[in-house]
Design a protein around this motif. Structure first.
Motif, short mmCIF file in Angstrom:
data_model
loop_
_atom_site.label_atom_id
_atom_site.label_comp_id
_atom_site.label_asym_id
_atom_site.label_seq_id
_atom_site.Cartn_x
_atom_site.Cartn_y
_atom_site.Cartn_z
N ASN A 128 -2.06 -17.05 -4.43
CA ASN A 128 -2.90 -17.32 -5.61
C ASN A 128 -2.59 -18.57 -6.18
OD1 ASN A 128 -0.98 -16.55 -7.49
ND2 ASN A 128 -0.86 -14.39 -7.02
N VAL B 11 2.94 -15.75 -3.34
CA VAL B 11 2.75 -15.30 -2.21
C VAL B 11 1.94 -13.82 -2.58
CG1 VAL B 11 3.45 -14.25 0.09
CG2 VAL B 11 4.58 -16.47 -0.79
N ASP B 12 0.77 -13.73 -2.21
CA ASP B 12 0.09 -12.59 -2.72
C ASP B 12 -0.69 -11.67 -1.50
OD1 ASP B 12 -1.53 -10.80 -4.08
OD2 ASP B 12 -2.23 -12.23 -5.32
N GLY B 13 -0.30 -10.47 -1.20
CA GLY B 13 -0.73 -9.71 -0.38
C GLY B 13 0.14 -9.25 0.77
N THR B 14 1.36 -9.24 0.42
CA THR B 14 2.49 -8.84 1.24
C THR B 14 2.48 -7.35 1.70
OG1 THR B 14 3.91 -10.58 0.43
CG2 THR B 14 4.85 -8.50 1.61
N LYS B 15 2.42 -6.49 0.76
CA LYS B 15 2.47 -5.05 0.82
C LYS B 15 1.26 -4.47 1.24
CE LYS B 15 4.45 -1.08 -0.03
NZ LYS B 15 5.80 -0.51 0.81
N ILE C 176 -10.37 -11.06 -12.36
CA ILE C 176 -9.19 -11.36 -13.30
C ILE C 176 -8.86 -12.96 -13.57
CG2 ILE C 176 -6.88 -10.79 -13.57
CD1 ILE C 176 -7.15 -8.54 -11.24
N MET D 64 7.28 -11.25 -11.60
CA MET D 64 6.79 -10.49 -10.09
C MET D 64 7.67 -9.67 -9.43
SD MET D 64 4.41 -10.08 -8.11
CE MET D 64 3.12 -10.79 -9.11
N HIS E 156 5.80 -6.98 -12.12
CA HIS E 156 4.31 -6.49 -11.47
C HIS E 156 4.59 -5.56 -10.20
CE1 HIS E 156 -0.10 -6.47 -10.63
NE2 HIS E 156 0.42 -6.84 -9.36
N MET E 157 5.64 -6.09 -9.37
CA MET E 157 5.91 -5.41 -8.24
C MET E 157 6.30 -4.02 -8.43
SD MET E 157 7.95 -6.38 -4.74
CE MET E 157 9.52 -6.19 -5.48
N ALA F 93 3.62 -1.79 -9.86
CA ALA F 93 2.38 -1.45 -9.09
C ALA F 93 2.80 -0.62 -7.80
CB ALA F 93 1.87 -2.89 -8.39
N HIS F 94 4.33 -0.56 -7.66
CA HIS F 94 4.73 0.10 -6.52
C HIS F 94 4.21 1.54 -6.31
CE1 HIS F 94 7.30 0.44 -2.94
NE2 HIS F 94 7.90 1.38 -3.33
N ARG G 297 -5.26 -4.12 -0.52
CA ARG G 297 -5.54 -5.15 -1.22
C ARG G 297 -6.22 -6.33 -0.70
NH1 ARG G 297 -0.83 -6.89 -3.58
NH2 ARG G 297 0.22 -5.96 -2.08
N PHE H 48 -10.23 -9.77 -7.16
CA PHE H 48 -9.25 -8.89 -6.57
C PHE H 48 -9.80 -7.56 -5.97
CE2 PHE H 48 -6.84 -4.93 -6.83
CZ PHE H 48 -5.63 -5.17 -6.57
N PHE I 139 -6.55 3.95 -6.92
CA PHE I 139 -6.51 2.67 -7.51
C PHE I 139 -6.03 3.00 -8.95
CE2 PHE I 139 -8.55 -0.22 -10.34
CZ PHE I 139 -8.04 -1.32 -9.95
C1 HEM Z 1 -4.47 -11.67 -11.37
C2 HEM Z 1 -3.95 -10.65 -10.91
C3 HEM Z 1 -2.85 -10.19 -10.08
C4 HEM Z 1 -2.00 -10.87 -9.33
C5 HEM Z 1 -1.71 -12.56 -9.67
C6 HEM Z 1 -1.21 -10.18 -8.66
C7 HEM Z 1 -0.32 -10.58 -7.81
C8 HEM Z 1 0.70 -9.83 -6.93
C9 HEM Z 1 1.71 -10.31 -6.22
C10 HEM Z 1 2.17 -11.78 -5.97
C11 HEM Z 1 2.25 -9.36 -5.57
C12 HEM Z 1 3.42 -9.20 -4.59
C13 HEM Z 1 3.29 -9.52 -3.25
C14 HEM Z 1 2.43 -8.57 -2.70
O1 HEM Z 1 2.89 -7.56 -2.07
O2 HEM Z 1 1.23 -8.73 -2.48
C15 HEM Z 1 1.51 -8.29 -5.84
C16 HEM Z 1 1.92 -6.94 -5.49
C17 HEM Z 1 0.83 -5.74 -5.58
N1 HEM Z 1 -0.10 -5.70 -6.74
FE1 HEM Z 1 -0.80 -7.29 -7.54
N2 HEM Z 1 -1.75 -8.67 -8.67
C18 HEM Z 1 -2.85 -8.86 -9.58
C19 HEM Z 1 -3.45 -7.69 -9.85
C20 HEM Z 1 -3.41 -6.45 -9.26
C21 HEM Z 1 -4.14 -5.25 -9.77
C22 HEM Z 1 -5.21 -5.19 -10.74
C23 HEM Z 1 -3.55 -4.22 -9.00
C24 HEM Z 1 -3.97 -2.92 -8.95
C25 HEM Z 1 -4.41 -2.11 -9.96
C26 HEM Z 1 -2.35 -4.83 -8.31
C27 HEM Z 1 -1.72 -4.04 -7.33
C28 HEM Z 1 -0.73 -4.54 -6.64
C29 HEM Z 1 0.32 -3.78 -5.76
C30 HEM Z 1 -0.06 -2.05 -5.28
C31 HEM Z 1 1.08 -4.61 -5.19
C32 HEM Z 1 2.20 -4.00 -4.26
C33 HEM Z 1 3.37 -3.52 -4.93
C34 HEM Z 1 4.51 -3.08 -3.90
O3 HEM Z 1 5.34 -3.91 -3.42
O4 HEM Z 1 4.63 -1.83 -3.59
N3 HEM Z 1 -2.55 -6.19 -8.39
N4 HEM Z 1 0.37 -8.38 -6.84
#
Ligand code: HEM
Length: 402
Positions: A212, A217-221, A258, A277, A314-315, A318-319, A329, A349, A360
């Motif tokens: 992003n 790195v965004d989208g791993t899990k 976002i 993160m 965040h991780m 959000a987990h 995602r 997103f 969600f």
């Molecule tokens: C600009 C806003 C956001 C950014 C920059 C962001 C970025 C990231 C990044 C870098 C990761 C870690 C890598 C990965 O697993 O993809 C992550 C994980 C995650 N994000 Fe976001 N995210 C954003 C918003 C959100 C929102 C709105 C949600 C849901 C409401 C969300 C849900 C998740 C979930 C479920 C994970 C995986 C957590 C896990 O490891 O179990 N994210 N996000």
């Protein structure tokens, strides 16, 4: 497999020639278009299926470019008009995704390079109710609850119809989007358009997780389409989800626009960015691991006894808690034009979930309560759609509803 295109290559080429013939270009013109298509680096090979059990974009790798268009139904558009509109969109989408100019294409030469073009539809509550009655509306097809972090703008929120045009070629996206706009003008009015982008096709090995605009790195899990649990959480296979039967083979969808404050993010040092993160910036590994795919160790503590993956990260927030709060995602970067210089930037997103309220909303609630990333991110748009299943030749997207 059930989602394979139902047309042979020969049928495709024949179909294109017929369409071109109908445009008055004649056999020679049709042959020239076909020759042009074949000489493109993409040739006819960069096609994704249009017909199938599911809409292809939900289970296919994302393309480099995407245009998100949301529409409002015009006054007086009833069930019959919705049916006509969906048929028109589907016929054109089928032709375009297969590299064929649709009937009445004023620039047929722009239709021959699909470059993995996909055109997908989502239905808002009003469209579903108008087309299928109140009992056809899934219980979750309504605006999300308000969250404290939201600064939603009306123009980026809601909408009766979503059309997402995705391709690895921006010219193709522009042409396909314009075709849809032209063809739907008597049924819907445009609410908003937003272009999204990822790295150029071919610039990274296939399967590389996207980055992003924060550089993460965004989208791993997952679940990703390749994972066993994808069918359960996205198509609802094997679970009692209570969705109306017209949605079988479809799913629920949340789109959040976002905004990301790159200027303030740039002032934060690298260790703090990584702590916010819970993963490294270099390769996206959890702070407790070395590789992107390593499982995070949420129990690990540092010399001071503090969690290595901070409570506010965040991780961690959000987990999944194991209560069914799991989404698939996908993100597209966006940048808005501005006359004054670099404009607003952020992430479009997307969350796919057979029941967004169950899957969600709990995640978004936790992020609303605490998430370090909130310092630099602001939701400015939000919409919930039902993603109908795919269709078969002769049918149209939405034919199980109307
Ligand atoms: C600009 C806003 C956001 C950014 C920059 C962001 C970025 C990231 C990044 C870098 C990761 C870690 C890598 C990965 O697993 O993809 C992550 C994980 C995650 N994000 Fe976001 N995210 C954003 C918003 C959100 C929102 C709105 C949600 C849901 C409401 C969300 C849900 C998740 C979930 C479920 C994970 C995986 C957590 C896990 O490891 O179990 N994210 N996000």
């Amino acid at each position: 497999m059930s989602d394979a295109p139902r047309f042979s290559r020969r049928a495709l080429v024949g179909g294109a020639a017929a369409t071109v013939g109908a445009l008055g270009l004649g056999a020679a013109g049709g042959a020239a278009l076909q020759a042009q298509a074949a000489s493109q680096p993409w040739g006819m090979s960069g096609t994704r299926p249009f017909y199938g059990t599911h809409q292809a974009a939900v289970y296919s790798p994302p393309t480099a470019h995407a245009r998100f268009m949301t529409f409002d139904l015009l006054d007086g558009v009833d069930q019959g008009a919705i049916r006509r509109m969906l048929r028109i969109i589907s016929e054109d989408a089928h032709a375009l995704t297969q590299g064929q100019p649709p009937l009445s294409d004023p620039e047929p030469e722009l239709s021959v390079v699909p470059a993995n073009l996909m055109i997908s539809l989502g239905f808002g509550e009003k469209l579903v109710r108008t087309a299928g009655g109140a009992q056809a509306v899934p219980h979750w097809l309504q605006p999300l609850p308000a969250f404290g972090i939201d600064k939603l703008e009306e123009r980026y929120t809601g909408g009766d119809l979503l059309v997402v045009v995705q391709s690895d070629d921006p010219v193709t996206v522009s042409h396909a989007a314009r075709t849809i706009l032209r063809q739907t003008v008597s049924f819907v009015s445009l609410r908003w358009v937003q272009d999204g982008f990822r790295r150029a096709h071919g610039s990274e090995p296939e399967g590389t997780t996207m980055r992003n605009l924060f550089g993460q790195v965004d989208g791993t899990k997952g679940p990703h389409p390749r994972d066993d649990s994808f069918a359960q959480y996205v198509w609802g296979e094997g679970i009692d989800h209570g969705n109306p039967s017209w949605l079988d083979g479809g799913t629920g969808y949340v789109l959040r626009r976002i905004t990301m404050d790159l200027d303030t993010w740039d002032t934060v040092d690298r260790p703090d960015r990584e702590r916010s993160m819970g993963r490294t910036l270099s390769n996206g590994a959890p702070l407790t691991g070395e590789h992107e795919s390593d499982e995070p160790d949420f129990e690990a503590r540092n010399d001071l006894g503090l969690p290595v993956i901070p409570d506010f990260s965040h991780m961690r927030r959000a987990h999944s808690t194991g209560q069914g709060d799991v989404i698939s995602r996908r993100g597209y970067n966006f940048e808005a034009d501005s006359a004054e210089g670099p404009g607003e930037a952020g992430l479009l997103f997307e969350a796919f979930a057979v029941d967004p309220v169950k899957q969600f909303v709990p995640i978004q609630r936790r992020l609303d309560e605490l998430d370090m990333l909130n310092l630099w991110t602001t939701p400015t748009g939000s919409a919930v759609y039902a993603i109908p299943p795919g269709c078969q030749p002769g049918g149209y997207i939405g034919d199980t509803l109307v």
